[in-house]
Motif scaffolding. Structure first.
Motif, mmCIF file in Angstrom:
data_model
loop_
_atom_site.group_PDB
_atom_site.id
_atom_site.type_symbol
_atom_site.label_atom_id
_atom_site.label_comp_id
_atom_site.label_asym_id
_atom_site.label_seq_id
_atom_site.Cartn_x
_atom_site.Cartn_y
_atom_site.Cartn_z
ATOM 1 N N UNK A 450 -14.606 59.501 27.697
ATOM 2 C CA UNK A 450 -13.989 59.386 26.370
ATOM 3 C C UNK A 450 -12.679 58.600 26.422
ATOM 4 N N UNK A 451 -11.864 58.815 27.471
ATOM 5 C CA UNK A 451 -10.610 58.075 27.578
ATOM 6 C C UNK A 451 -10.861 56.598 27.848
ATOM 7 N N UNK A 452 -11.906 56.298 28.606
ATOM 8 C CA UNK A 452 -12.260 54.896 28.842
ATOM 9 C C UNK A 452 -12.695 54.217 27.549
ATOM 10 N N UNK A 453 -13.414 54.936 26.713
ATOM 11 C CA UNK A 453 -13.825 54.370 25.423
ATOM 12 C C UNK A 453 -12.622 54.161 24.511
ATOM 13 N N UNK A 454 -11.699 55.140 24.531
ATOM 14 C CA UNK A 454 -10.555 55.076 23.614
ATOM 15 C C UNK A 454 -9.539 54.019 24.030
ATOM 16 N N UNK A 455 -9.284 53.909 25.349
ATOM 17 C CA UNK A 455 -8.235 52.992 25.809
ATOM 18 C C UNK A 455 -8.790 51.733 26.468
ATOM 19 N N UNK A 456 -9.988 51.819 27.033
ATOM 20 C CA UNK A 456 -10.538 50.682 27.758
ATOM 21 C C UNK A 456 -11.155 49.636 26.853
ATOM 22 N N UNK A 457 -11.881 50.088 25.824
ATOM 23 C CA UNK A 457 -12.550 49.126 24.948
ATOM 24 C C UNK A 457 -11.576 48.196 24.222
ATOM 25 N N UNK A 458 -10.435 48.696 23.724
ATOM 26 C CA UNK A 458 -9.485 47.758 23.107
ATOM 27 C C UNK A 458 -9.001 46.670 24.065
ATOM 28 N N UNK A 459 -8.916 46.986 25.353
ATOM 29 C CA UNK A 459 -8.523 45.968 26.330
ATOM 30 C C UNK A 459 -9.574 44.867 26.427
ATOM 31 N N UNK A 460 -10.807 45.216 26.094
ATOM 32 C CA UNK A 460 -11.896 44.228 26.106
ATOM 33 C C UNK A 460 -12.094 43.613 24.729
ATOM 34 N N UNK A 461 -11.141 43.872 23.849
ATOM 35 C CA UNK A 461 -11.183 43.346 22.475
ATOM 36 C C UNK A 461 -12.376 43.914 21.700
ATOM 37 N N UNK A 462 -12.714 45.175 22.026
ATOM 38 C CA UNK A 462 -13.741 45.908 21.279
ATOM 39 C C UNK A 462 -13.042 47.076 20.600
ATOM 40 N N UNK A 463 -13.040 47.133 19.292
ATOM 41 C CA UNK A 463 -12.272 48.128 18.550
ATOM 42 C C UNK A 463 -13.223 49.107 17.851
ATOM 43 N N UNK A 464 -13.073 50.372 18.181
ATOM 44 C CA UNK A 464 -13.869 51.424 17.558
ATOM 45 C C UNK A 464 -13.222 51.838 16.234
ATOM 46 N N UNK A 465 -14.008 52.407 15.329
ATOM 47 C CA UNK A 465 -13.410 52.987 14.127
ATOM 48 C C UNK A 465 -12.425 54.089 14.500
ATOM 49 N N UNK A 466 -11.422 54.295 13.667
ATOM 50 C CA UNK A 466 -10.383 55.280 13.990
ATOM 51 C C UNK A 466 -10.978 56.670 14.173
ATOM 52 N N UNK A 467 -11.986 56.994 13.368
ATOM 53 C CA UNK A 467 -12.606 58.318 13.494
ATOM 54 C C UNK A 467 -13.267 58.485 14.867
ATOM 55 N N UNK A 468 -13.841 57.400 15.374
ATOM 56 C CA UNK A 468 -14.470 57.463 16.701
ATOM 57 C C UNK A 468 -13.417 57.680 17.784
ATOM 58 N N UNK A 469 -12.254 57.060 17.614
ATOM 59 C CA UNK A 469 -11.176 57.253 18.595
ATOM 60 C C UNK A 469 -10.704 58.703 18.568
#
Length: 592
Positions: A450-469
């Motif tokens: 979950x932390x990789x999805x929340x912090x790692x994806x933005x580093x790859x320029x992939x942005x999740x919806x705020x609710x998903x974060x």
């Protein structure tokens, strides 16, 4: 997968014990449980020594037979143990005789080289002079120290002058005192003609002995294989006798053994019909059950890599099918050149026909070569050429992975591999100890993911919806509660909290180091591609001023040497570093 085993205890009347062991050997499905050391048993040590001798001969025979493309191996014949010992002794005698001939050849070559300095003469003539009262003495000295007056005083005769060393002899009356500052070399006992004749005879003897050994290798290889199998059976039989325990005043023999679950029924039926007593025992955690792996045709190719490290414990999972796809991917990333992968694929396909004994390894390398082609195609590297720079590929150049993309991909793969290892460790804990003991390990899997999805994806320029974060944060928080307060079920939660904090520190520092280790996938693959490109550039630039007739062969030589060297370095790196990532990072995180 690890084949399920069943443990049995056998109780046999002492007079029937040999017949019972023969029955087990005929069935061929029982592994005797060792309880005593074999190092103190002279018979077993002797059998091990015999098998080592046969193993050495089989290795030599296999090499000789592989060197002869037209060799036809004679079918195996049944031989007794004394006949097998005579066969081994015969081959060892031939090999010893050849070794003696080679040593003698070296000595004669040395004498020949020295006698060439003196020329061809007969020792018989020197003996005639001796009988007439004259001494012939051989000397050598630095040319600068040779005195011409020695010719008048001692009848010195110059023979040769090579590399500032003068070789000469003197002919004097017997008993004449000779005052010459020079060395008296130890001369060979034979003249040059006889040495040459002896050398030719030695070469002939060596060739004849070689032919005998090669003939024996073709005629007796399969026989030696069968003889070695008989030795193995005799060893297992004797070891079974050694491992027995005597009960009831030495009248009953007690023995434990293992068999696979699918063969247990046929074994029980055969022993029942023969009237032997046995019973199945419960497998205990501390039992050292024999390990047998059973995998599909793809995963089975990777079993030698696992066995390099260790076979799994009987209560664990077989890591082979879990390791196979990652090892193949890591190899392809490290090699990184599609052209090199194509060479591996084609070479292994051709060698399969000529080297059937190595077919599993060649099949493994075909898979590895295929993955190298895939990675090389994605990165746009083919024999050191960057396809992105070739106009013909301009329409698809945006689809090739750049060096930045490749580094990011390596780190992402590393994170996935680590999380996968943690999940395997959690599943193993659940399987071995129960679900409550696996809650904390599973919690760490969800925390990291979950932390990789929340912090790692933005580093790859992939942005999740705020609710998903927010959901990722919630999963991480719930997982942290279990990881900190329920890491040791049954203990005080506050004691668990202290242990959880310490584990969290180790986890965070370990994950950072483990993740960075995967950058080697990018670095090694990039290095191989760069080196290939350097050799291409050297071949073009160094021959730019040559005429076309001379330029083409020189370019080919530079390319063959350069890419051959690069191919060898890439092969080593692509085997060593994936093995390291599996053995260190994955096995540590999966608690193997």
């Amino acid at each position: 997968m690890i084949v399920k085993m069943k443990k049995y205890a056998f109780m046999v009347y002492h007079k029937e014990y040999d017949a019972f062991l023969n029955k087990l050997r005929d069935l061929g499905v029982v592994h005797i449980q060792p309880t005593k050391s074999i190092t103190d048993n002279a018979d077993l040590q002797g059998m091990i020594s015999d098998r080592k001798k046969v193993a050495v001969l089989l290795r030599d025979f296999k090499r000789l037979n592989s060197e002869n493309k037209d060799v036809v191996l004679t079918p195996a014949r049944e031989i007794t143990k004394p006949e097998g010992e005579k066969l081994v002794e015969k081959v060892e005698s031939l090999q010893e005789y050849k070794s003696q001939l080679l040593l003698e050849k070296q000595a004669i070559e040395k004498d020949l080289n020295y006698m060439e300095l003196w020329g061809d003469f007969s020792y018989a003539n020197i003996n005639h002079l001796k009988q007439a009262g004259f001494d012939v003495t051989f000397y050598s000295c630095p040319t600068s120290k040779y005195e011409p007056k020695w010719g008048d005083e001692y009848n010195a005769i110059l023979i040769n002058n090579i590399q500032s060393v003068t070789y000469f002899l003197t002919i004097t009356k017997e008993g004449t005192a000779i005052d010459i500052e020079a060395d008296r070399p130890k001369m060979p006992t034979l003249g040059l003609s006889k040495l040459r004749a002896r050398f030719e005879q030695l070469l002939k003897n060596i060739q004849e002995t070689d032919e005998k050994i090669k003939e024996t290798a073709a005629e007796e290889y399969n026989t030696l294989v069968a003889y070695d199998k008989n030795l193995e059976d005799d060893f297992n039989f004797t070891n079974a006798i050694v491992q027995m325990d005597k009960q009831a005043g030495d009248k009953l023999m007690f023995l434990e053994g293992w068999t696979t679950a699918d063969q247990a029924e046929s074994m029980e039926k055969a022993l029942d019909e023969a009237g032997y007593f046995f019973y199945e025992e419960a497998v205990q955690e501390e039992d050292k059950a024999p390990i047998k792996l059973k995998n599909n045709s793809f995963s089975k190719l990777y079993e030698p890599i696992i066995k390099m490290y260790s076979l799994p414990n009987y209560a664990e999972l077989d890591p082979t099918p879990l390791v196979a796809p990652f090892f193949m991917l890591f190899f392809g990333l490290c090699f990184g050149d599609g052209g090199y992968g194509l060479i591996i694929l084609i070479a292994c396909a051709l060698l399969k026909k000529k080297m059937p004994d190595f077919k599993p390894f060649l099949s493994l390398f075909q898979w590895l070569g295929g993955m190298t082609i895939v990675v090389g195609t994605l990165t746009g590297t083919f024999f050191g050429m960057a396809l992105v720079d070739i106009p013909a590929f301009s329409s698809v150049k945006d689809y090739f992975l750049s060096s930045d993309n490749l580094m990011t991909l390596s780190i992402v793969i590393g994170v996935i591999h680590i999380i996968f290892g943690k999940a395997v460790a959690a599943y193993k804990t659940q399987m071995q100890k129960g679900i409550k003991y696996s809650i904390a390990p599973w919690a760490w899997v969800f925390i990291i993911s979950s932390l990789m999805l929340a912090f790692g994806l933005p580093m790859l320029d992939v942005h999740l919806p705020q609710i998903a974060i927010y959901i990722c944060y919630g999963i991480a928080a719930v997982g942290a509660l279990f990881a900190l307060f329920y890491n040791s079920p049954g203990k005080n939660p506050f004691m668990n909290f202290g242990a959880g904090l310490w584990h969290t520190y180790n986890m965070a520092s370990g994950l950072l180091g483990d993740t960075l280790s995967y950058i080697r996938l990018f670095a090694i693959g990039l290095t191989g591609g760069i080196l290939g490109g350097v050799f291409n550039m050297l071949a073009i630039d160094m021959t730019a001023t040559m005429p076309i007739v001379a330029r083409i062969p020189v370019m080919l030589i530079i390319l063959l040497i350069g890419h051959g060297l690069n191919f060898g370095l890439c092969t080593i790196s692509s085997l060593v570093h994936p093995v390291r990532l599996i053995f260190v990072e994955y096995f540590k995180n999966s608690d193997f």
